[in-house]
Design a protein around this motif. Sequence first.
Motif, PDB file in Angstrom:
ATOM      1  N   GLU A  15      10.031 -11.961 -78.750  1.00  0.00           N
ATOM      2  CA  GLU A  15       9.246 -10.851 -79.284  1.00  0.00           C
ATOM      3  C   GLU A  15      10.128  -9.614 -79.218  1.00  0.00           C
ATOM      4  OE1 GLU A  15       4.719  -9.199 -78.948  1.00  0.00           O
ATOM      5  OE2 GLU A  15       5.677  -9.845 -77.104  1.00  0.00           O
ATOM      6  N   GLN A  16      10.476  -9.067 -80.379  1.00  0.00           N
ATOM      7  CA  GLN A  16      11.367  -7.906 -80.456  1.00  0.00           C
ATOM      8  C   GLN A  16      10.640  -6.618 -80.061  1.00  0.00           C
ATOM      9  OE1 GLN A  16      14.732  -8.352 -81.269  1.00  0.00           O
ATOM     10  NE2 GLN A  16      14.068 -10.446 -80.986  1.00  0.00           N
ATOM     11  N   ALA A  17       9.419  -6.501 -80.532  1.00  0.00           N
ATOM     12  CA  ALA A  17       8.529  -5.377 -80.236  1.00  0.00           C
ATOM     13  C   ALA A  17       7.131  -5.971 -80.270  1.00  0.00           C
ATOM     14  CB  ALA A  17       8.693  -4.287 -81.294  1.00  0.00           C
ATOM     15  N   PRO A  18       6.130  -5.285 -79.765  1.00  0.00           N
ATOM     16  CA  PRO A  18       4.786  -5.866 -79.786  1.00  0.00           C
ATOM     17  C   PRO A  18       4.392  -6.330 -81.194  1.00  0.00           C
ATOM     18  CG  PRO A  18       4.807  -3.909 -78.424  1.00  0.00           C
ATOM     19  CD  PRO A  18       6.150  -3.975 -79.104  1.00  0.00           C
ATOM     20  N   GLY A  19       4.098  -7.629 -81.309  1.00  0.00           N
ATOM     21  CA  GLY A  19       3.671  -8.204 -82.586  1.00  0.00           C
ATOM     22  C   GLY A  19       4.795  -8.533 -83.553  1.00  0.00           C
ATOM     23  N   ASP A  20       6.057  -8.336 -83.156  1.00  0.00           N
ATOM     24  CA  ASP A  20       7.218  -8.614 -84.017  1.00  0.00           C
ATOM     25  C   ASP A  20       7.985  -9.793 -83.410  1.00  0.00           C
ATOM     26  OD1 ASP A  20       9.254  -8.461 -85.914  1.00  0.00           O
ATOM     27  OD2 ASP A  20      10.281  -6.811 -84.908  1.00  0.00           O
ATOM     28  N   TYR A  21       7.710 -10.998 -83.934  1.00  0.00           N
ATOM     29  CA  TYR A  21       8.271 -12.224 -83.374  1.00  0.00           C
ATOM     30  C   TYR A  21       9.435 -12.747 -84.207  1.00  0.00           C
ATOM     31  CZ  TYR A  21       3.996 -12.353 -80.612  1.00  0.00           C
ATOM     32  OH  TYR A  21       2.975 -12.044 -79.758  1.00  0.00           O
ATOM     33  N   MET A  22      10.464 -13.253 -83.518  1.00  0.00           N
ATOM     34  CA  MET A  22      11.641 -13.817 -84.159  1.00  0.00           C
ATOM     35  C   MET A  22      11.845 -15.238 -83.643  1.00  0.00           C
ATOM     36  SD  MET A  22      12.729 -11.184 -85.816  1.00  0.00           S
ATOM     37  CE  MET A  22      14.316 -10.490 -85.979  1.00  0.00           C
ATOM     38  N   THR A  40       5.865 -14.431 -90.176  1.00  0.00           N
ATOM     39  CA  THR A  40       4.899 -13.765 -91.047  1.00  0.00           C
ATOM     40  C   THR A  40       3.581 -13.607 -90.289  1.00  0.00           C
ATOM     41  OG1 THR A  40       4.005 -15.834 -91.917  1.00  0.00           O
ATOM     42  CG2 THR A  40       5.915 -14.873 -93.084  1.00  0.00           C
ATOM     43  N   PRO A  41       2.669 -12.772 -90.791  1.00  0.00           N
ATOM     44  CA  PRO A  41       1.359 -12.658 -90.134  1.00  0.00           C
ATOM     45  C   PRO A  41       0.626 -14.006 -90.025  1.00  0.00           C
ATOM     46  CG  PRO A  41       1.692 -10.798 -91.591  1.00  0.00           C
ATOM     47  CD  PRO A  41       2.840 -11.757 -91.835  1.00  0.00           C
ATOM     48  N   ALA A  42       0.738 -14.852 -91.037  1.00  0.00           N
ATOM     49  CA  ALA A  42       0.085 -16.168 -90.979  1.00  0.00           C
ATOM     50  C   ALA A  42       0.714 -17.039 -89.891  1.00  0.00           C
ATOM     51  CB  ALA A  42       0.177 -16.860 -92.336  1.00  0.00           C
ATOM     52  N   GLN A  43       2.032 -16.996 -89.775  1.00  0.00           N
ATOM     53  CA  GLN A  43       2.708 -17.768 -88.732  1.00  0.00           C
ATOM     54  C   GLN A  43       2.364 -17.240 -87.350  1.00  0.00           C
ATOM     55  OE1 GLN A  43       6.613 -17.155 -90.350  1.00  0.00           O
ATOM     56  NE2 GLN A  43       6.698 -19.185 -91.276  1.00  0.00           N
ATOM     57  N   ILE A  44       2.235 -15.939 -87.221  1.00  0.00           N
ATOM     58  CA  ILE A  44       1.840 -15.346 -85.938  1.00  0.00           C
ATOM     59  C   ILE A  44       0.439 -15.811 -85.563  1.00  0.00           C
ATOM     60  CG2 ILE A  44       1.281 -13.187 -84.752  1.00  0.00           C
ATOM     61  CD1 ILE A  44       3.594 -11.908 -86.404  1.00  0.00           C
ATOM     62  N   ALA A  45      -0.460 -15.842 -86.532  1.00  0.00           N
ATOM     63  CA  ALA A  45      -1.823 -16.313 -86.269  1.00  0.00           C
ATOM     64  C   ALA A  45      -1.814 -17.773 -85.816  1.00  0.00           C
ATOM     65  CB  ALA A  45      -2.689 -16.143 -87.515  1.00  0.00           C
ATOM     66  N   ASP A  46      -0.978 -18.601 -86.454  1.00  0.00           N
ATOM     67  CA  ASP A  46      -0.865 -20.006 -86.044  1.00  0.00           C
ATOM     68  C   ASP A  46      -0.305 -20.112 -84.629  1.00  0.00           C
ATOM     69  OD1 ASP A  46      -1.875 -20.901 -88.450  1.00  0.00           O
ATOM     70  OD2 ASP A  46       0.099 -21.317 -89.316  1.00  0.00           O
ATOM     71  N   TYR A  47       0.691 -19.291 -84.298  1.00  0.00           N
ATOM     72  CA  TYR A  47       1.251 -19.283 -82.946  1.00  0.00           C
ATOM     73  C   TYR A  47       0.191 -18.871 -81.930  1.00  0.00           C
ATOM     74  CZ  TYR A  47       3.369 -17.159 -78.847  1.00  0.00           C
ATOM     75  OH  TYR A  47       3.649 -16.770 -77.554  1.00  0.00           O
ATOM     76  N   GLU A  48      -0.567 -17.826 -82.250  1.00  0.00           N
ATOM     77  CA  GLU A  48      -1.600 -17.356 -81.320  1.00  0.00           C
ATOM     78  C   GLU A  48      -2.697 -18.403 -81.108  1.00  0.00           C
ATOM     79  OE1 GLU A  48      -2.634 -13.614 -83.109  1.00  0.00           O
ATOM     80  OE2 GLU A  48      -1.045 -12.547 -82.018  1.00  0.00           O
ATOM     81  N   ARG A  49      -2.943 -19.209 -82.132  1.00  0.00           N
ATOM     82  CA  ARG A  49      -3.966 -20.242 -82.046  1.00  0.00           C
ATOM     83  C   ARG A  49      -3.449 -21.501 -81.321  1.00  0.00           C
ATOM     84  NH1 ARG A  49      -5.338 -19.892 -86.804  1.00  0.00           N
ATOM     85  NH2 ARG A  49      -3.902 -21.364 -87.749  1.00  0.00           N
ATOM     86  N   GLU A  50      -2.187 -21.898 -81.610  1.00  0.00           N
ATOM     87  CA  GLU A  50      -1.671 -23.183 -81.119  1.00  0.00           C
ATOM     88  C   GLU A  50      -0.636 -23.066 -80.007  1.00  0.00           C
ATOM     89  OE1 GLU A  50      -0.543 -25.903 -84.267  1.00  0.00           O
ATOM     90  OE2 GLU A  50      -1.706 -24.697 -85.686  1.00  0.00           O
ATOM     91  N   GLY A  51       0.000 -21.900 -79.874  1.00  0.00           N
ATOM     92  CA  GLY A  51       0.996 -21.714 -78.828  1.00  0.00           C
ATOM     93  C   GLY A  51       2.359 -22.302 -79.170  1.00  0.00           C
ATOM     94  N   ILE A  52       3.105 -22.633 -78.137  1.00  0.00           N
ATOM     95  CA  ILE A  52       4.484 -23.111 -78.286  1.00  0.00           C
ATOM     96  C   ILE A  52       4.582 -24.404 -79.098  1.00  0.00           C
ATOM     97  CG2 ILE A  52       6.540 -23.886 -77.023  1.00  0.00           C
ATOM     98  CD1 ILE A  52       6.003 -20.815 -77.045  1.00  0.00           C
ATOM     99  N   PRO A  53       3.631 -25.332 -79.041  1.00  0.00           N
ATOM    100  CA  PRO A  53       3.745 -26.511 -79.903  1.00  0.00           C
ATOM    101  C   PRO A  53       3.906 -26.142 -81.389  1.00  0.00           C
ATOM    102  CG  PRO A  53       2.119 -26.938 -78.233  1.00  0.00           C
ATOM    103  CD  PRO A  53       2.501 -25.463 -78.116  1.00  0.00           C
ATOM    104  N   TYR A  54       3.261 -25.066 -81.826  1.00  0.00           N
ATOM    105  CA  TYR A  54       3.435 -24.618 -83.209  1.00  0.00           C
ATOM    106  C   TYR A  54       4.873 -24.150 -83.446  1.00  0.00           C
ATOM    107  CZ  TYR A  54       3.466 -21.798 -87.364  1.00  0.00           C
ATOM    108  OH  TYR A  54       3.811 -21.280 -88.594  1.00  0.00           O
ATOM    109  N   ILE A  55       5.429 -23.409 -82.496  1.00  0.00           N
ATOM    110  CA  ILE A  55       6.799 -22.903 -82.630  1.00  0.00           C
ATOM    111  C   ILE A  55       7.785 -24.065 -82.698  1.00  0.00           C
ATOM    112  CG2 ILE A  55       8.607 -21.549 -81.499  1.00  0.00           C
ATOM    113  CD1 ILE A  55       6.281 -19.924 -82.821  1.00  0.00           C
TER     114      ILE A  55
END
Length: 74
Positions: A15-22, A40-55
């Motif tokens: 996380e580069q800055a709050p809400g900015d994921y690389m 992207t915002p959609a990918q962030i939402a998927d990460y927030e829902r599924e966690g590291i398995p999504y990443i």
Amino acid sequence: MKEIAKEAWNYTFSEQAPGDYMLSVVCGGVGMYEFVIRLTPAQIADYEREGIPYIKRLAEQVRHDQAPFAAQKV
């Protein structure tokens, strides 16, 4: 920068800055290189829902075909 998850020779998720994921993914065969994308915002939402398995799944997608992620490349 805050490192969230890392697998050697696979990916680094930060996380580069709050809400900015690389996501930095190790790609290639004989010639290794890093392919870094900003989520992207959609990918962030998927990460927030599924966690590291999504990443982990996203890293595999990037490794196998970078073309769909070209617009996100950093």
